[in-house]
Design an enzyme around this catalytic site. Structure first.
Site, PDB file in Angstrom:
ATOM      1  CG  HIS A 109       1.654 -14.843   8.570  1.00 11.44           C
ATOM      2  ND1 HIS A 109       2.944 -15.055   8.438  1.00 11.44           N
ATOM      3  CD2 HIS A 109       1.332 -16.420   8.585  1.00 11.44           C
ATOM      4  CE1 HIS A 109       3.374 -16.201   8.389  1.00 11.44           C
ATOM      5  NE2 HIS A 109       2.384 -17.114   8.215  1.00 11.44           N
ATOM      6  CG  HIS A 128      -6.428 -10.747   5.644  1.00 10.00           C
ATOM      7  ND1 HIS A 128      -7.023 -10.991   4.798  1.00 10.00           N
ATOM      8  CD2 HIS A 128      -5.223 -10.232   5.391  1.00 10.00           C
ATOM      9  CE1 HIS A 128      -6.318 -10.656   3.642  1.00 10.00           C
ATOM     10  NE2 HIS A 128      -5.137 -10.330   4.276  1.00 10.00           N
ATOM     11  CG  HIS A 139      -1.563  -7.545   5.459  1.00  9.02           C
ATOM     12  ND1 HIS A 139      -0.466  -8.538   5.135  1.00  9.02           N
ATOM     13  CD2 HIS A 139      -2.280  -7.669   4.824  1.00  9.02           C
ATOM     14  CE1 HIS A 139      -1.335  -9.359   4.535  1.00  9.02           C
ATOM     15  NE2 HIS A 139      -2.557  -8.799   4.107  1.00  9.02           N
ATOM     16  CD  GLU A 172       0.725  -7.675   2.146  1.00  3.89           C
ATOM     17  OE1 GLU A 172      -0.382  -7.915   1.909  1.00  3.89           O
ATOM     18  OE2 GLU A 172       1.709  -8.328   2.786  1.00  3.89           O
ATOM     19  CG  HIS A 183      -5.513  -6.860   2.057  1.00  2.00           C
ATOM     20  ND1 HIS A 183      -4.298  -7.395   2.060  1.00  2.00           N
ATOM     21  CD2 HIS A 183      -5.389  -5.647   1.628  1.00  2.00           C
ATOM     22  CE1 HIS A 183      -3.371  -6.571   1.488  1.00  2.00           C
ATOM     23  NE2 HIS A 183      -3.839  -5.624   1.278  1.00  2.00           N
ATOM     24  CB  THR A 227       0.326  -9.613  -0.295  1.00  3.75           C
ATOM     25  OG1 THR A 227      -0.623 -10.071   0.703  1.00  3.75           O
ATOM     26  CG2 THR A 227      -0.637  -8.702  -1.154  1.00  3.75           C
TER      27      THR A 227
HETATM   28  C1  AL4 Z   1      -1.518 -15.974   5.477  1.00  2.51           C
HETATM   29  C2  AL4 Z   1      -2.090 -16.726   4.346  1.00  2.51           C
HETATM   30  N1  AL4 Z   1      -2.870 -15.559   3.507  1.00  2.51           N
HETATM   31  C3  AL4 Z   1      -3.588 -16.181   2.240  1.00  2.51           C
HETATM   32  C4  AL4 Z   1      -4.562 -17.261   2.617  1.00  2.51           C
HETATM   33  N2  AL4 Z   1      -5.389 -17.690   1.603  1.00  2.51           N
HETATM   34  C5  AL4 Z   1      -4.764 -18.224   0.564  1.00  2.51           C
HETATM   35  C6  AL4 Z   1      -5.530 -19.405   0.372  1.00  2.51           C
HETATM   36  O1  AL4 Z   1      -5.268 -20.236  -0.995  1.00  2.51           O
HETATM   37  C7  AL4 Z   1      -5.928 -20.299  -1.891  1.00  2.51           C
HETATM   38  S1  AL4 Z   1      -6.212 -16.523   0.999  1.00  2.51           S
HETATM   39  O2  AL4 Z   1      -6.801 -16.745  -0.043  1.00  2.51           O
HETATM   40  O3  AL4 Z   1      -7.460 -16.442   2.073  1.00  2.51           O
HETATM   41  C8  AL4 Z   1      -5.456 -14.933   1.127  1.00  2.51           C
HETATM   42  S2  AL4 Z   1      -5.952 -13.435   0.645  1.00  2.51           S
HETATM   43  C9  AL4 Z   1      -4.325 -12.772   0.905  1.00  2.51           C
HETATM   44  S3  AL4 Z   1      -4.074 -11.047   0.484  1.00  2.51           S
HETATM   45  N3  AL4 Z   1      -3.125 -10.665   1.662  1.00  2.51           N
HETATM   46  O4  AL4 Z   1      -3.352 -11.163  -0.824  1.00  2.51           O
HETATM   47  O5  AL4 Z   1      -5.389 -10.286   0.389  1.00  2.51           O
HETATM   48  C10 AL4 Z   1      -3.492 -13.588   1.370  1.00  2.51           C
HETATM   49  C11 AL4 Z   1      -4.110 -14.790   1.620  1.00  2.51           C
HETATM   50 ZN    ZN Z   2      -3.630  -9.120   2.927  1.00  2.00          ZN
END
Ligand code: AL4
Ligand code: ZN
Length: 228
Positions: free
Chosen positions: A65, A94, A96, A106, A119, A201
């Protein structure tokens, strides 16, 4: 399990079928309506402070993603502002972005999308023993969001990351970033921000995030934010 994504059959409208939290009351992202955002005087008193360490040989992963740079056990910390007395440690950052630079962020601001959004994901090391544990609690994570605006000057720090993407063209591939990365350089000069209680998100959409979204975007070039 069916792979979640952003198409009509596996996108946000159906995530709640597979990930119950996606149907919750504090889901992110949101549209930030600047007219109803209230300024909170005691946030001004408790300045948001970060102590970021420069790190080299950080691992960058193609998540399918987008890209994600892991910064585990980093000394990079965030505290103050809306974070109470707890210390949050940087775990990963990371990005988006979208097909064109007309969209990709987002969060939106008064209905306007930016070209992309960075982020910086932190977890509450004062209260919890691991990132995974923190992600199960409403004050477990703190994510700094920085909008990308497309302009003429490229961002050198983002370039260090984007320049490695040709090596990780496929989901699951990873490589090390040889350069030293200082996350502080990702932050805009104006440190005004909006904050609200929200969620991841993307699935699993855990409602565990204290969001801190900077008002001022940083500038990157078209190439840096429409990578495919
Ligand atoms: C593609 C998958 N993204 C998630 C992967 N992780 C989830 C792990 O489950 C506990 S994570 O906690 O590293 C995060 S933070 C995040 S955002 N866009 O809100 O900052 C998305 C995700
Ligand atoms: Zn993110």
């Amino acid at each position: 399990a069916a792979e979640w994504g952003y198409s009509p059959t596996n996108g946000p409208d159906v995530w709640a079928r597979l990930f119950p939290q996606a149907g919750g009351a504090r889901q992110s992202p949101v549209d930030i309506c600047t007219s109803i955002a209230s300024s909170d005087s005691n946030l001004e008193m408790k300045k948001l402070t970060f102590a970021y360490e420069s790190q080299s040989d950080l691992r960058i992963l193609n998540t399918g993603h987008g890209w994600k740079v892991e910064a585990p056990q980093s000394g990079s910390r965030l505290e103050g502002g809306p974070l109470g007395e707890d210390i949050y440690q940087l775990e990963q950052f990371h990005c988006h972005w979208g097909e064109t630079s007309a969209e990709g962020s987002e969060h939106t601001v008064d209905g306007r999308a930016y070209a992309g959004e960075l982020h910086l994901v932190h977890w509450n090391t004062t209260k919890y023993q691991s990132f995974a544990e923190a992600a199960q609690h409403p004050d477990g994570l703190a994510v700094l969001g920085v909008f990308f605006d497309v302009g003429n000057e490229s961002n050198d720090e983002i370039e260090k990351i984007v320049s490695t993407l040709s090596e990780i063209k496929f989901k699951g591939q990873f490589t090390d970033i040889p350069d030293v990365i200082d996350p502080t350089t990702f932050l805009p000069s104006g440190l005004g921000y909006w904050t609200y209680l929200g969620s991841l998100t993307t699935p699993p959409c855990n409602e565990c995030v204290i969001w801190i979204v900077y008002k001022e975007p940083i500038t990157v070039t078209e190439e840096q934010v429409t990578y495919h």
